[in-house]
Design a protein around this motif. Sequence first.
Motif, PDB file in Angstrom:
ATOM      1  N   HIS A 157       0.820  -1.218   0.000  1.00 17.29           N
ATOM      2  CA  HIS A 157       0.000   0.000   0.000  1.00 17.29           C
ATOM      3  C   HIS A 157       0.856   1.272   0.000  1.00 17.29           C
ATOM      4  O   HIS A 157       0.570   2.219  -0.718  1.00 17.29           O
ATOM      5  N   TRP A 158       1.911   1.287   0.828  1.00 16.75           N
ATOM      6  CA  TRP A 158       2.740   2.483   0.981  1.00 16.75           C
ATOM      7  C   TRP A 158       3.992   2.435   0.097  1.00 16.75           C
ATOM      8  O   TRP A 158       4.826   3.337   0.165  1.00 16.75           O
ATOM      9  N   TRP A 176       4.967  -1.609  11.942  1.00 18.67           N
ATOM     10  CA  TRP A 176       4.181  -2.022  10.769  1.00 18.67           C
ATOM     11  C   TRP A 176       2.709  -2.151  11.143  1.00 18.67           C
ATOM     12  O   TRP A 176       1.824  -1.779  10.364  1.00 18.67           O
ATOM     13  N   GLN A 177       2.435  -2.689  12.332  1.00 14.99           N
ATOM     14  CA  GLN A 177       1.038  -2.836  12.772  1.00 14.99           C
ATOM     15  C   GLN A 177       0.429  -1.460  13.026  1.00 14.99           C
ATOM     16  O   GLN A 177      -0.742  -1.226  12.747  1.00 14.99           O
ATOM     17  N   ALA A 178       1.236  -0.533  13.560  1.00 14.15           N
ATOM     18  CA  ALA A 178       0.760   0.839  13.767  1.00 14.15           C
ATOM     19  C   ALA A 178       0.404   1.483  12.427  1.00 14.15           C
ATOM     20  O   ALA A 178      -0.591   2.206  12.314  1.00 14.15           O
ATOM     21  N   LEU A 179       1.200   1.192  11.400  1.00  8.26           N
ATOM     22  CA  LEU A 179       0.886   1.702  10.066  1.00  8.26           C
ATOM     23  C   LEU A 179      -0.430   1.097   9.564  1.00  8.26           C
ATOM     24  O   LEU A 179      -1.218   1.771   8.909  1.00  8.26           O
ATOM     25  N   GLY A 180      -0.675  -0.164   9.896  1.00  7.04           N
ATOM     26  CA  GLY A 180      -1.956  -0.792   9.563  1.00  7.04           C
ATOM     27  C   GLY A 180      -3.118  -0.088  10.251  1.00  7.04           C
ATOM     28  O   GLY A 180      -4.195   0.093   9.664  1.00  7.04           O
ATOM     29  N   VAL A 181      -2.925   0.332  11.499  1.00  4.58           N
ATOM     30  CA  VAL A 181      -3.958   1.071  12.245  1.00  4.58           C
ATOM     31  C   VAL A 181      -4.285   2.366  11.511  1.00  4.58           C
ATOM     32  O   VAL A 181      -5.450   2.687  11.261  1.00  4.58           O
TER      33      VAL A 181
END
Length: 192
Positions: A157-158, A176-181
């Motif tokens: 995505h990014w 990475w999970q924070a970016l998913g949030v």
Amino acid sequence: MAAIVIPNRVMNTIVAIDPGESRSGMVVLVDYILIEAFYLENSLLFDKVTGYNTGNGFIVLVEDIQPYLGRLSPNVIETSKFIGELKYRLKMASIEFELIKRSEIKQYVFDSFPELVHPKISKRIERKGYVTKDGELRKPQFMWVNDQLVQIAMREHWKVPKPWSRNKYGLESHSWQALGVATCFINRQPKI
């Protein structure tokens, strides 16, 4: 990208957090552009968050583990306690925040990146031998999305380079999970 609308305001700075037992992942987006990422001790997190507080147009997103169906391990209990502490500190500092359920992030990744995640989930189902009563392999479902699949989807995505090349944002581990949030939050907002 279109602006994100939250009634009567436009978002300028988003800080997203994936809380952990003792360390948490964090990403910062300004005007919907990924600026930087961190994986840092929980004791340092709040000061880092407040350093990005621009006032109006600032929101903190926190991945929430509820509803949680797994075993209540000491790790889960400590993470839950930290989420509670973070909520309290954000409220006391009058910082706008929102909790995003982990299940919502998994569903977003599952629905938005089927060509990336469905085949990997199917391979895992086959490898583990999960079959229906009729003996057929189970179909992929969002509950099978794990941290690795979130990372794969966020790389796509990014447009972040492959794992063997260092990324300029500092993305690692739980960031990475924070970016998913953050990505889940951005994509569920109405666009203008």
